[in-house]
Design a protein around this motif. Sequence first.
Motif, PDB file in Angstrom:
ATOM      1  N   SER A  36       0.836  -1.208   0.000  1.00 40.33           N
ATOM      2  CA  SER A  36       0.000   0.000   0.000  1.00 40.33           C
ATOM      3  C   SER A  36       0.869   1.255   0.000  1.00 40.33           C
ATOM      4  CB  SER A  36      -0.928   0.021   1.212  1.00 40.33           C
ATOM      5  OG  SER A  36      -1.823  -1.058   1.161  1.00 40.33           O
ATOM      6  N   ILE A  37       1.931   1.227   0.770  1.00 43.28           N
ATOM      7  CA  ILE A  37       2.844   2.375   0.798  1.00 43.28           C
ATOM      8  C   ILE A  37       3.527   2.544  -0.550  1.00 43.28           C
ATOM      9  CG2 ILE A  37       5.007   3.229   1.814  1.00 43.28           C
ATOM     10  CD1 ILE A  37       3.953   2.129   4.518  1.00 43.28           C
ATOM     11  N   LEU A  38       3.906   1.448  -1.186  1.00 51.96           N
ATOM     12  CA  LEU A  38       4.499   1.556  -2.526  1.00 51.96           C
ATOM     13  C   LEU A  38       3.529   2.204  -3.500  1.00 51.96           C
ATOM     14  CD1 LEU A  38       6.557  -1.701  -3.251  1.00 51.96           C
ATOM     15  CD2 LEU A  38       7.382   0.593  -2.768  1.00 51.96           C
ATOM     16  N   GLY A  75      15.598  -3.058  -0.041  1.00 53.07           N
ATOM     17  CA  GLY A  75      15.983  -2.405  -1.288  1.00 53.07           C
ATOM     18  C   GLY A  75      14.863  -1.775  -2.102  1.00 53.07           C
ATOM     19  N   PHE A  76      13.684  -1.558  -1.490  1.00 57.29           N
ATOM     20  CA  PHE A  76      12.571  -0.949  -2.227  1.00 57.29           C
ATOM     21  C   PHE A  76      12.587   0.573  -2.172  1.00 57.29           C
ATOM     22  CE2 PHE A  76      10.884  -5.199  -1.227  1.00 57.29           C
ATOM     23  CZ  PHE A  76      10.542  -5.608  -2.505  1.00 57.29           C
ATOM     24  N   ILE A  77      13.091   1.123  -1.060  1.00 55.54           N
ATOM     25  CA  ILE A  77      13.085   2.579  -0.869  1.00 55.54           C
ATOM     26  C   ILE A  77      14.410   3.026  -0.257  1.00 55.54           C
ATOM     27  CG2 ILE A  77      10.585   2.759  -0.553  1.00 55.54           C
ATOM     28  CD1 ILE A  77      11.184   3.034   2.503  1.00 55.54           C
ATOM     29  N   LEU A  94      13.366   3.142  -5.041  1.00 57.68           N
ATOM     30  CA  LEU A  94      14.577   2.653  -5.677  1.00 57.68           C
ATOM     31  C   LEU A  94      14.202   1.806  -6.889  1.00 57.68           C
ATOM     32  CD1 LEU A  94      16.717   1.690  -2.535  1.00 57.68           C
ATOM     33  CD2 LEU A  94      16.966   3.684  -4.018  1.00 57.68           C
ATOM     34  N   PRO A  95      15.164   1.520  -7.756  1.00 54.61           N
ATOM     35  CA  PRO A  95      14.856   0.741  -8.973  1.00 54.61           C
ATOM     36  C   PRO A  95      14.149  -0.579  -8.704  1.00 54.61           C
ATOM     37  CG  PRO A  95      17.032   1.708  -9.163  1.00 54.61           C
ATOM     38  CD  PRO A  95      16.558   1.999  -7.757  1.00 54.61           C
ATOM     39  N   ILE A 100       9.009  -3.713 -10.013  1.00 53.95           N
ATOM     40  CA  ILE A 100       7.820  -4.529  -9.727  1.00 53.95           C
ATOM     41  C   ILE A 100       6.520  -3.736  -9.834  1.00 53.95           C
ATOM     42  CG2 ILE A 100       9.078  -6.150  -8.257  1.00 53.95           C
ATOM     43  CD1 ILE A 100       7.705  -4.734  -5.841  1.00 53.95           C
ATOM     44  N   LYS A 101       6.615  -2.479 -10.271  1.00 53.18           N
ATOM     45  CA  LYS A 101       5.423  -1.631 -10.341  1.00 53.18           C
ATOM     46  C   LYS A 101       4.328  -2.250 -11.211  1.00 53.18           C
ATOM     47  CE  LYS A 101       3.737   2.953 -11.399  1.00 53.18           C
ATOM     48  NZ  LYS A 101       3.991   4.264 -11.967  1.00 53.18           N
TER      49      LYS A 101
END
Length: 145
Positions: A36-38, A75-77, A94-95, A100-101
């Motif tokens: 949800s935060i992503l 490694g997501f943010i 982050l990449p 995974i978007k």
Amino acid sequence: MQSSDLGYRFKRINDCFRANGNANAKALGLTHVQLSILFYLFSHTAGVTQKDIENNFGIKHSTVNGILGRMEKNGFIEISVCETDRRQRSVTLLPKAADIKLECEAQRTAIENKLTKRLTDEQLKQLRELLDIVYNTLKEEHQDD
């Protein structure tokens, strides 16, 4: 279950939604809340602070610290001191998150389709309107406290 047991119904829906969300997010190495935060970060590319996340999700500072810390460790943010206000912490994708978007969006669409497959377009529109009314009423009453 009686028709007047709205709180119980909302809780059951929330429990099922969270369980399904966690199962789907797990495949991506995330929890439902992290996912949800992503999504929030995907839609707010101009810059997000930790305080923005706390306010948007209604989560306490210490809880957000833990959630974001795990997301950073995986490694997501990236979390850094905000350039315009050194008291704030900026949260940047982050990449790995960008990679995974599309998969995240596909999962979200699949979940929404699953949730609403038995509803007509008119029923879905009414449901959204009613849920907005319930949410806004609760939010207003909470602000009065």
